[in-house]
Design an enzyme around this catalytic site. Structure first.
Site, PDB file in Angstrom:
ATOM      1  N   GLU A 151      39.397  37.779  51.588  1.00  0.00           N
ATOM      2  CA  GLU A 151      40.426  38.677  51.048  1.00  0.00           C
ATOM      3  C   GLU A 151      40.676  39.861  51.965  1.00  0.00           C
ATOM      4  O   GLU A 151      41.818  40.203  52.265  1.00  0.00           O
ATOM      5  CB  GLU A 151      40.038  39.176  49.650  1.00  0.00           C
ATOM      6  CG  GLU A 151      41.067  40.131  49.083  1.00  0.00           C
ATOM      7  CD  GLU A 151      40.726  40.668  47.700  1.00  0.00           C
ATOM      8  OE1 GLU A 151      41.597  41.323  47.107  1.00  0.00           O
ATOM      9  OE2 GLU A 151      39.601  40.431  47.232  1.00  0.00           O
ATOM     10  N   ASP A 171      35.864  36.096  48.107  1.00  0.00           N
ATOM     11  CA  ASP A 171      36.273  37.369  47.506  1.00  0.00           C
ATOM     12  C   ASP A 171      35.018  38.232  47.452  1.00  0.00           C
ATOM     13  O   ASP A 171      34.144  38.013  46.604  1.00  0.00           O
ATOM     14  CB  ASP A 171      36.847  37.163  46.109  1.00  0.00           C
ATOM     15  CG  ASP A 171      37.567  38.411  45.605  1.00  0.00           C
ATOM     16  OD1 ASP A 171      37.305  39.495  46.140  1.00  0.00           O
ATOM     17  OD2 ASP A 171      38.389  38.299  44.675  1.00  0.00           O
ATOM     18  N   ILE A 173      34.365  41.274  46.549  1.00  0.00           N
ATOM     19  CA  ILE A 173      34.227  41.921  45.243  1.00  0.00           C
ATOM     20  C   ILE A 173      35.466  41.572  44.442  1.00  0.00           C
ATOM     21  O   ILE A 173      36.564  42.045  44.758  1.00  0.00           O
ATOM     22  CB  ILE A 173      34.085  43.453  45.330  1.00  0.00           C
ATOM     23  CG1 ILE A 173      32.851  43.865  46.128  1.00  0.00           C
ATOM     24  CG2 ILE A 173      34.027  44.051  43.918  1.00  0.00           C
ATOM     25  CD1 ILE A 173      32.656  45.383  46.228  1.00  0.00           C
ATOM     26  N   ASP A 174      35.325  40.743  43.440  1.00  0.00           N
ATOM     27  CA  ASP A 174      36.445  40.483  42.545  1.00  0.00           C
ATOM     28  C   ASP A 174      36.347  41.463  41.389  1.00  0.00           C
ATOM     29  O   ASP A 174      35.279  41.626  40.786  1.00  0.00           O
ATOM     30  CB  ASP A 174      36.399  39.047  42.014  1.00  0.00           C
ATOM     31  CG  ASP A 174      37.613  38.744  41.150  1.00  0.00           C
ATOM     32  OD1 ASP A 174      38.725  38.796  41.687  1.00  0.00           O
ATOM     33  OD2 ASP A 174      37.437  38.493  39.944  1.00  0.00           O
ATOM     34  N   THR A 176      37.699  44.790  41.909  1.00  0.00           N
ATOM     35  CA  THR A 176      37.358  46.002  42.667  1.00  0.00           C
ATOM     36  C   THR A 176      37.609  47.271  41.853  1.00  0.00           C
ATOM     37  O   THR A 176      36.852  48.242  41.958  1.00  0.00           O
ATOM     38  CB  THR A 176      38.157  46.046  43.985  1.00  0.00           C
ATOM     39  OG1 THR A 176      37.800  44.912  44.785  1.00  0.00           O
ATOM     40  CG2 THR A 176      37.845  47.304  44.774  1.00  0.00           C
ATOM     41  N   ASP A 308      40.765  34.236  44.332  1.00  0.00           N
ATOM     42  CA  ASP A 308      40.525  34.432  42.906  1.00  0.00           C
ATOM     43  C   ASP A 308      40.267  33.101  42.207  1.00  0.00           C
ATOM     44  O   ASP A 308      39.642  33.064  41.140  1.00  0.00           O
ATOM     45  CB  ASP A 308      41.729  35.109  42.241  1.00  0.00           C
ATOM     46  CG  ASP A 308      42.006  36.493  42.792  1.00  0.00           C
ATOM     47  OD1 ASP A 308      41.056  37.296  42.843  1.00  0.00           O
ATOM     48  OD2 ASP A 308      43.152  36.772  43.179  1.00  0.00           O
TER      49      ASP A 308
END
Length: 365
Positions: A151, A171, A173-174, A176, A308
């Protein structure tokens, strides 16, 4: 000895220095001569038991075990690496999550080094960048010929297309925004594709200490336990479903109206409740484990990205979920799911439910 056992147990729980515990215990005042041996025995028993039992604390060591069923497949090496990297990335998030809102975490959000992307609600922190760099380096070291899509390295540019080469989609940190706010609904997501198709997914939520794993054809697991989207014999419909949606970054007049009107129609039709958790990956993992019944996105320009979907799609499908493009060609002319269609992680919209019935009902509404 029983009293001494519990006394020593407390010491063990509160100290990391076992040698000092032994010294303290063996020099305790003894009311009668001749029971020093019993004292030592009780102390040693407590120490052995409490230091060798399986940890249930918030350390990562409790969750490094991968179910044998997942190690029997062709992607065992990739899965082992993904778990290792996800746990390490999760540990980078813990200090902020644990201290936000406390004296120790004073001004912690300001120290995250927030960099905005498209607008103030779309941003990355220094931990996002740190995690992605660490994960990419780990993958390149073990699999130098594999492709990687991340990402943060993609930024606001076009996402690289999938090829037939083995490809990792990350990802770091999904959720954020949740992470920056100190909210527990945030995770690390690492997916793996072969011949343009997601085949392995790992999602780790550091604050809740939940590790979701799935490999194509081998099932989905949470902390080592097999998960299923619905109980056998369950007849889940939209009226008794918990429906999840994420409003994302859409801010135009038309976009906001479209998203709000969709929720209005669902509420007027009837559902058990609605939720918006702020992490698309966890939304899908929660549908996979029956905590949610359906989640959708893409009513307006709030659709998600491949990072995602990639890992969480495998987890959801292996748990028995139905996942399709909300606006694509995955449904026939009467709104029924086309059985042999498969969700495209580059799709601009998505709907995922615990069964086909809920997906079809929610989409029609």
């Amino acid at each position: 000895p029983t009293v001494l056992y519990f006394y020593t147990s407390i010491l063990v729980k509160r100290s990391k220095n076992l040698s000092s515990i032994i010294k303290i215990t063996l020099t305790m005042p003894i009311c009668k001569p001749g029971i020093t041996g019993l004292t030592a025995f009780a102390a040693t028993s407590a120490i052995i038991y409490l230091t060798t039992r399986k940890s249930r604390k918030h350390g990562n060591s409790s969750y490094t075990g991968i179910p044998p069923a997942l190690l029997s497949g062709p992607h065992a090496a990739e899965l082992k690496l993904a778990v290792q990297l996800a746990l390490e990335a999760g540990s980078n998030m813990n200090f902020h999550l644990d201290t936000k809102g406390t004296k120790a975490g004073e001004n912690s959000e300001a120290k995250l080094g927030i960099n905005t992307k498209q607008n103030d609600s779309d941003f990355a922190t220094e931990i996002d960048i740190l995690n992605e760099k660490m994960v990419i380096e780990g993958i390149k070291k073990s699999f130098p010929n594999h492709e990687i899509i991340g990402e943060e390295s993609t930024g606001t540019g076009e996402v690289d297309p999938l090829t037939d080469k083995p490809t990792w989609i990350i990802d770091p940190i999904d959720g954020t925004t949740n992470f920056a706010s100190g909210c527990c609904m945030t995770c690390v997501s690492i997916g793996f594709c072969v011949e343009g198709r997601p085949v392995m997914g790992v999602a780790f939520s550091p604050k809740t200490q939940e590790l979701y794993l799935a490999v194509d054809g081998l099932g989905a697991y949470r902390n080592g336990e097999r998960i299923f989207s619905t109980d056998k014999g369950s007849k889940k419909t939209l009226k008794n479903s918990v429906v999840c949606f994420e409003f994302g970054y859409a801010r135009s007049e038309e976009g906001v109206d479209n998203m709000v009107n969709a929720v209005r129609r669902i509420l007027k039709h009837g559902c058990r409740a609605t939720r918006s958790y702020g992490s698309g990956v966890l939304d899908l993992c929660y549908v996979a484990s029956g905590r949610l019944d359906v989640v959708y996105t893409g009513i307006a320009e709030e659709g998600w990205k491949p990072w995602d979907y990639c890992a969480a799609m495998v987890i959801a499908e292996e748990a028995g979920c139905t996942i399709r493009s909300l606006k694509g060609n995955d449904f026939d002319n009467v709104g029924k799911v086309i059985a042999d269609s498969r969700f495209d992680i580059y799709s601009k919209s998505m709907i995922c439910g615990v069964n086909e019935t809920v997906v079809e009902e929610c989409r029609k509404v």
